[in-house]
Design an enzyme around this catalytic site. Structure first.
Site, mmCIF file in Angstrom:
data_model
loop_
_atom_site.group_PDB
_atom_site.id
_atom_site.type_symbol
_atom_site.label_atom_id
_atom_site.label_comp_id
_atom_site.label_asym_id
_atom_site.label_seq_id
_atom_site.Cartn_x
_atom_site.Cartn_y
_atom_site.Cartn_z
ATOM 1 N N GLU A 184 1.019 -1.175 0.243
ATOM 2 C CA GLU A 184 -0.167 0.199 -0.079
ATOM 3 C C GLU A 184 0.882 1.166 0.086
ATOM 4 O OE1 GLU A 184 -4.200 -0.946 2.510
ATOM 5 O OE2 GLU A 184 -2.676 0.359 3.266
ATOM 6 N N SER A 227 6.137 9.135 17.518
ATOM 7 C CA SER A 227 5.644 8.184 18.609
ATOM 8 C C SER A 227 6.751 7.348 19.282
ATOM 9 C CB SER A 227 4.628 7.350 18.251
ATOM 10 O OG SER A 227 4.359 6.065 18.960
ATOM 11 N N ILE A 277 10.210 3.205 22.826
ATOM 12 C CA ILE A 277 9.721 1.767 22.802
ATOM 13 C C ILE A 277 8.757 1.400 21.472
ATOM 14 C CG2 ILE A 277 7.957 0.320 24.191
ATOM 15 C CD1 ILE A 277 10.574 0.940 25.845
ATOM 16 N N TRP A 308 6.343 -1.099 20.389
ATOM 17 C CA TRP A 308 5.321 -1.865 21.102
ATOM 18 C C TRP A 308 4.582 -2.866 20.276
ATOM 19 C CZ3 TRP A 308 0.677 -0.520 19.883
ATOM 20 C CH2 TRP A 308 0.351 0.835 19.480
ATOM 21 N N ASP A 342 0.497 -5.813 7.796
ATOM 22 C CA ASP A 342 0.071 -4.579 8.712
ATOM 23 C C ASP A 342 1.583 -4.049 9.052
ATOM 24 O OD1 ASP A 342 -1.531 -2.604 9.817
ATOM 25 O OD2 ASP A 342 -1.542 -4.003 11.801
ATOM 26 N N GLY A 343 1.673 -2.638 8.906
ATOM 27 C CA GLY A 343 2.821 -2.078 9.586
ATOM 28 C C GLY A 343 3.648 -1.437 8.523
ATOM 29 N N ARG A 358 5.281 1.441 10.267
ATOM 30 C CA ARG A 358 6.347 1.024 10.940
ATOM 31 C C ARG A 358 7.620 0.585 10.153
ATOM 32 N NH1 ARG A 358 2.618 -3.158 13.821
ATOM 33 N NH2 ARG A 358 1.387 -2.503 12.080
ATOM 34 N N LYS A 413 -4.813 2.766 2.506
ATOM 35 C CA LYS A 413 -6.129 2.600 3.131
ATOM 36 C C LYS A 413 -6.939 1.877 1.936
ATOM 37 C CE LYS A 413 -7.413 3.565 7.300
ATOM 38 N NZ LYS A 413 -6.398 3.003 7.800
ATOM 39 N N HIS A 462 -6.763 -6.433 6.263
ATOM 40 C CA HIS A 462 -6.648 -8.043 6.630
ATOM 41 C C HIS A 462 -7.215 -8.198 8.013
ATOM 42 C CE1 HIS A 462 -3.667 -7.539 3.238
ATOM 43 N NE2 HIS A 462 -3.894 -8.851 3.060
HETATM 44 P P1 ADP Z 1 -0.429 0.395 8.138
HETATM 45 O O1 ADP Z 1 -1.513 0.589 8.677
HETATM 46 O O2 ADP Z 1 -0.414 1.388 6.778
HETATM 47 O O3 ADP Z 1 0.259 -1.084 7.851
HETATM 48 P P2 ADP Z 1 1.136 0.895 10.494
HETATM 49 O O4 ADP Z 1 0.223 -0.232 11.005
HETATM 50 O O5 ADP Z 1 2.661 0.864 10.410
HETATM 51 O O6 ADP Z 1 0.713 1.267 8.877
HETATM 52 O O7 ADP Z 1 0.682 2.358 11.013
HETATM 53 C C1 ADP Z 1 1.265 2.879 12.110
HETATM 54 C C2 ADP Z 1 0.915 2.166 13.515
HETATM 55 O O8 ADP Z 1 2.209 2.452 14.153
HETATM 56 C C3 ADP Z 1 -0.182 2.581 14.241
HETATM 57 O O9 ADP Z 1 -1.084 1.558 14.123
HETATM 58 C C4 ADP Z 1 0.420 2.707 15.516
HETATM 59 O O10 ADP Z 1 -0.580 1.993 16.464
HETATM 60 C C5 ADP Z 1 1.689 1.970 15.624
HETATM 61 N N1 ADP Z 1 2.806 2.777 16.580
HETATM 62 C C6 ADP Z 1 2.812 3.659 17.113
HETATM 63 N N2 ADP Z 1 3.780 4.143 17.880
HETATM 64 C C7 ADP Z 1 4.452 2.767 17.787
HETATM 65 C C8 ADP Z 1 5.565 2.574 18.433
HETATM 66 N N3 ADP Z 1 6.074 3.300 19.486
HETATM 67 N N4 ADP Z 1 6.005 1.206 18.480
HETATM 68 C C9 ADP Z 1 5.067 0.350 17.733
HETATM 69 N N5 ADP Z 1 3.925 0.606 17.134
HETATM 70 C C10 ADP Z 1 3.746 2.080 17.112
#
Ligand code: ADP
Length: 246
Positions: free
Chosen positions: A31, A44, A50, A52, A66-67, A70, A217, A221
């Site tokens: 995406e 964040s 951290i 998390w 997902d991620g 990140r 968006k 999944h």
């Molecule tokens: P997508 O949804 O496009 O796959 P992400 O899931 O990576 O992208 O979107 C950012 C995510 O990162 C948010 O869901 C949020 O919950 C998460 N996030 C925010 N801060 C942190 C952190 N410090 N550690 C891990 N995840 C985090």
């Protein structure tokens, strides 16, 4: 925050899954990214120190399920590997849904924008007709209002949806099922819903293998479980992080 997710999903059991450290450069996004969300994640992570939430990765194809933000954020901060949960993408337990954007501005705003971009639209007499046209794969998406109101169809231009999302603005709401999207319109929580073509896992695999991505968006999944949070210090992921920041 670029858009608000509204979920109608029910509670899910927690599964403790093994954490694998994956090589970020080997992962395949599916995406497009959103800069605001990317900045939000970096802020964040760097302020809390951290990490998390593990990435969710398909074991065989290395697709980022997902991620995305990140993944990109960690790469930008200089990380090479990151903690992830690996799943088998072929597992029928992992389903693929999509997000349905809700629109609250006037129809003319959207129609004028489509017209200005030379995107051909077709008006049909009601939303069921429009939805059938999308489900059958003929139209890219439909802008639908209440049951007996005219609906708008867009053909061969799935990316035009991004334009409408942009016009709706930062506070756009995305809802997780078609029926919930239609209910929001019926209850006058939104004026219109965008009904898009469902996607298949194969289309995700194909898109990734071509090095392409879907609009931001697009996919949602669906797992029948949640998995554990982790508590990994930023220095374990990016060893020279504090030096770099100074
Ligand atoms: P997508 O949804 O496009 O796959 P992400 O899931 O990576 O992208 O979107 C950012 C995510 O990162 C948010 O869901 C949020 O919950 C998460 N996030 C925010 N801060 C942190 C952190 N410090 N550690 C891990 N995840 C985090």
């Amino acid at each position: 925050m670029p858009g608000v997710e509204k979920r109608t999903e029910e509670w899910k059991p927690l599964r403790e899954l093994p954490i694998t450290w994956v090589t970020l450069s080997e992962l395949k996004p599916h995406e497009r990214l959103n800069n605001e969300e990317l900045k939000g994640f970096i802020e964040s992570l760097t302020s809390s120190g951290i990490f998390w939430l593990p990435l969710l990765i398909s074991k065989n194809e290395k697709i980022i399920i997902d991620g995305h933000h990140r993944w990109k954020g960690l790469l930008e901060l200089g990380a090479e590997k990151a903690p992830a949960v690996m799943v088998d993408y072929a597992d029928p337990e992992i389903e693929l849904g999509i997000w349905f954007p809700l629109l609250s501005k006037d129809k003319t705003t959207f129609l004028e924008a489509l017209q200005k971009a030379s995107i051909t639209t077709k008006i049909v007499k009601d939303r069921n007709e429009a939805i059938n046209e999308v489900h059958s794969g003929k139209a890219s998406f439909a802008i639908v209002g209440k049951e007996n109101e005219e609906a708008v169809l867009v053909y061969n231009k799935p990316e035009a949806c991004d334009m409408l999302v942009k016009i709706e603005g930062e506070s756009i709401v995305y809802i997780d099922t078609e029926s919930a999207a239609l209910a929001e319109v019926d209850n006058e929580e939104a004026k219109f819903a965008i009904i898009r073509k469902p996607l298949s896992k194969d289309s995700v695999r194909r898109t990734c293998s071509k090095g392409e991505v879907f609009p931001a968006k697009s996919t949602r999944h669906i797992l029948p479980f949640t998995f554990q949070k982790i508590d990994v210090k930023i220095n374990e992921i990016i060893p020279n992080f504090s030096n770099k920041e100074k």
